[in-house]
Every structure is written in C-alpha cells, then in structure tokens.
Design an enzyme around this catalytic site. Sequence first.
Site, PDB file in Angstrom:
ATOM      1  NE  ARG A 212      55.394  47.616  38.790  1.00  0.00           N
ATOM      2  CZ  ARG A 212      54.780  47.589  39.975  1.00  0.00           C
ATOM      3  NH1 ARG A 212      53.528  47.157  40.060  1.00  0.00           N
ATOM      4  NH2 ARG A 212      55.407  47.991  41.067  1.00  0.00           N
ATOM      5  CG  PHE A 228      41.895  42.314  37.913  1.00  0.00           C
ATOM      6  CD1 PHE A 228      40.613  42.559  38.380  1.00  0.00           C
ATOM      7  CD2 PHE A 228      42.201  41.035  37.462  1.00  0.00           C
ATOM      8  CE1 PHE A 228      39.649  41.546  38.411  1.00  0.00           C
ATOM      9  CE2 PHE A 228      41.252  40.022  37.482  1.00  0.00           C
ATOM     10  CZ  PHE A 228      39.979  40.278  37.954  1.00  0.00           C
ATOM     11  CG  ASP A 250      40.941  48.642  36.836  1.00  0.00           C
ATOM     12  OD1 ASP A 250      41.835  47.940  37.362  1.00  0.00           O
ATOM     13  OD2 ASP A 250      40.133  49.314  37.497  1.00  0.00           O
ATOM     14  CG  ASP A 300      48.210  41.818  40.054  1.00  0.00           C
ATOM     15  OD1 ASP A 300      48.135  41.043  41.024  1.00  0.00           O
ATOM     16  OD2 ASP A 300      48.730  42.951  40.131  1.00  0.00           O
ATOM     17  CB  CYS A 340      47.679  39.735  46.569  1.00  0.00           C
ATOM     18  SG  CYS A 340      45.995  40.348  46.370  1.00  0.00           S
TER      19      CYS A 340
END
Length: 396
Positions: A212, A228, A250, A300, A340
């Site tokens: 960020r 996202f 989102d 992300d 991730c």
Amino acid sequence: MAASIILQADRDKSLKRRHPWVFSKAVKQVKGHANSGETVTVRSVDGAFIASGAYSPDSQIRVRVWSFDETEQIDAGFFLRRISAAWQVRQQLFDLTKTNGIRVVAAESDGLPGVTIDLYHDILVVQLLSAGADYQRAHIVAALRQIFPEQSIYERSDVDVRKKEGLAPVTGWLHAPRDSGEVTIVENGMQILVDVVNGHKTGFYLDQRDSRAAAARYAKDKTVLNCFSYTGTFAVAALSGGAAHVINADMSELALQTAKRNAQLNRLDLSKLDFTKADVFKLLRQYKEQGREFDMVILDPPKFAESKAQLMGACRGYKDINRVAMQIVKKGGLLLTFSCSGLMEDSLFQKIVADAALDAGRDCLFIERLSQATDHPIASYYPEGHYLKGWVCLIR
C-alpha cells in the site's frame, strides 16, 4: 509420560534442519497413547530425542514441532516466552503511534505452528488452525492477557484448514467482549476501519502494508483501477499519494460500503472515487472492449491455489487476469500485481506475468519486487512462510 512418535529410518533430515513438520508417511510407530493436540516426543528409529510437538492424528502433518530442546516443557511458561519474544521483535520494527495494526505471531515463523495472532489497536485476534494450537488455547490466551492486559481478545478460528485437523470452526470473544468487532487502526498515516468479527481472515490484510505504501509512492496524478478492492485501502493509499481518480472494484457490497467509510475517515475527496460492484474478471474484459485505459491497475486477487492439484489451474487464472489487465494499462503505465498463493513460487509467478505480457502484445519491465510486510517474517527453517509475491510492472 508423553507418547513417542518413532520415525522411519532416514526420515529425520528435515527435522535436523529444524523444519517443524512431521508427515504421516515419516511415522513408523506411535508408542503410548496421545489425544489430538497433546504433546508428544519425536524420536529417531534408534530412540534418540529429536523434538517435542503437537500430535494430530487426523492430519497429513502428524506432528507440528513446538521445541527441539529436550529440557523445554510445553506449558504456560513456554507460550508466554514464545509470544513475548515475537512481540519484542515487532516492537523493534514499528512505531506504534504510526502503525498499530500488527501481526504479533506468524505461526511457524515465530515457533508457534498453527497460531496466528494479530493486533488491531486494542483488540487482539487469535486464529488457532492446528490441533496443537487448539489444545493449548487456554495457555495462549493466558499469555496474551499477561502481555496485553488492556486488550480485548477475539477468536477467528473459522478457516477451512481446521477440517484437516479434525476441528470444527470456532469464533467468539475470549476476553473483555465488546458489542462490536469494529476498530480503527492507523497505518503509515492512514486510518483504516477493521471488523474483526465479519472481515476477511482476522479482519484485514496486514501483509499488504508495504505494498500500500508503494501504491502511494507511484500514484501521483494517475487514474487508478483497484481490483479486488475489499475495504479500499489501496485506494486510500493512492489518493493520499495524489492520485487523480480511483475506481474500487469488488463483488462485495459491504466491502465497498466500508471502502467509502475509509475514504471519509481519511477526509479524502469522494469525487475522485468510484465504487463498482462487479466480477473483476468480467469488468476487466468489459473495459478492454470499451477501449478504456488507466495509468495504474492494482491486481490483488484472492488465493487461486489451495493445493498442489489446483496449481496448474491457478497458473492459467493468473496469466489470464494479468493479460487482460495489461491491455487496459496505458503505455508507460503501471501494473501492481500480486499472488498470495503459497504454492506459487516467485520465479513461476514472474514467468506467468512475463507470459501474460507476451500474450497481451505488451512489454513489461519489472521495476520493483513486493512481498509480505516485515511483521510476517520468513524463518530460515520454514521457507513456506514466504507466500505473498508482488511486482510493480511498467507496461509499454
């Protein structure tokens, strides 16, 4: 006397390197009786002590090691020492007046397999994902109450992986209950709303703190698509860094509402923000068909691969979404892209992004590598602790 797990011959090599897992196929014999979560000793085929750990008869990871020291007792004092040591590391890393959302314990990397503890200002969130962690709940909570006497404690042991340990989901207040799970944290000058009861994971993605900050550095005067977006903290960072306009995209209406509240909390200009409830995969294709472009796209996504069997499908998913994202980045613009998925190695993710650029007909310059924040350390003996990969890409 604790039960003993006798290993097959030559199956102690990883343990000698201090890796904290014993897989079921490495076990030759169980001497004595142990219930799920109880502490057992791990011994070589000749009976020599190797480690003490938590027994999990329902899991492929049959034992998770607590200690390699034969003299160390796995008791209340053990958990107090381990959690205190982890917290001491974090206190060296952070100015708590500027950042007070912190991962206090990162499971195996802090010598506490299956234990995740996050601090959100004055609420601690505990996640116990292994049989041993669950069994030791009382000792863990007692240690937290001693180290953090002012904090409420909430449990978020509601992750599917507990099923592999033969455990049901558990949530609820463990100490000093509150009417609401909402709390406001500070992060690098931003204020962020976190809901520890209803939010993702333990309430928030602390691991993306450094990413960020990177978004804020690159965002000045740019139009940004935040995919996202969850609760919109990449958008808050981008606008704080001088972005011209940001779209949060989102599927969750609740997440988008919280994203708006986060923008208001930070006194940002709402005319520079849009909130789009959409399937990101479809939205990216829609923007491509419309010929719409952005100076910066942030990608992300959630984890695509939960197991090795899903890895090939995940590779295709990452390639596809990065390809379309690159096609809506203006020439000379930026793509911040992440994975991730712990099973996705750094080199493989970089290759996927490179292949996506080839298919998109674009050149991609990898200009900055991003990873999980410093309160998510990677122990030398546990490389699996590295799971978050990211790149800042210049697209031409």
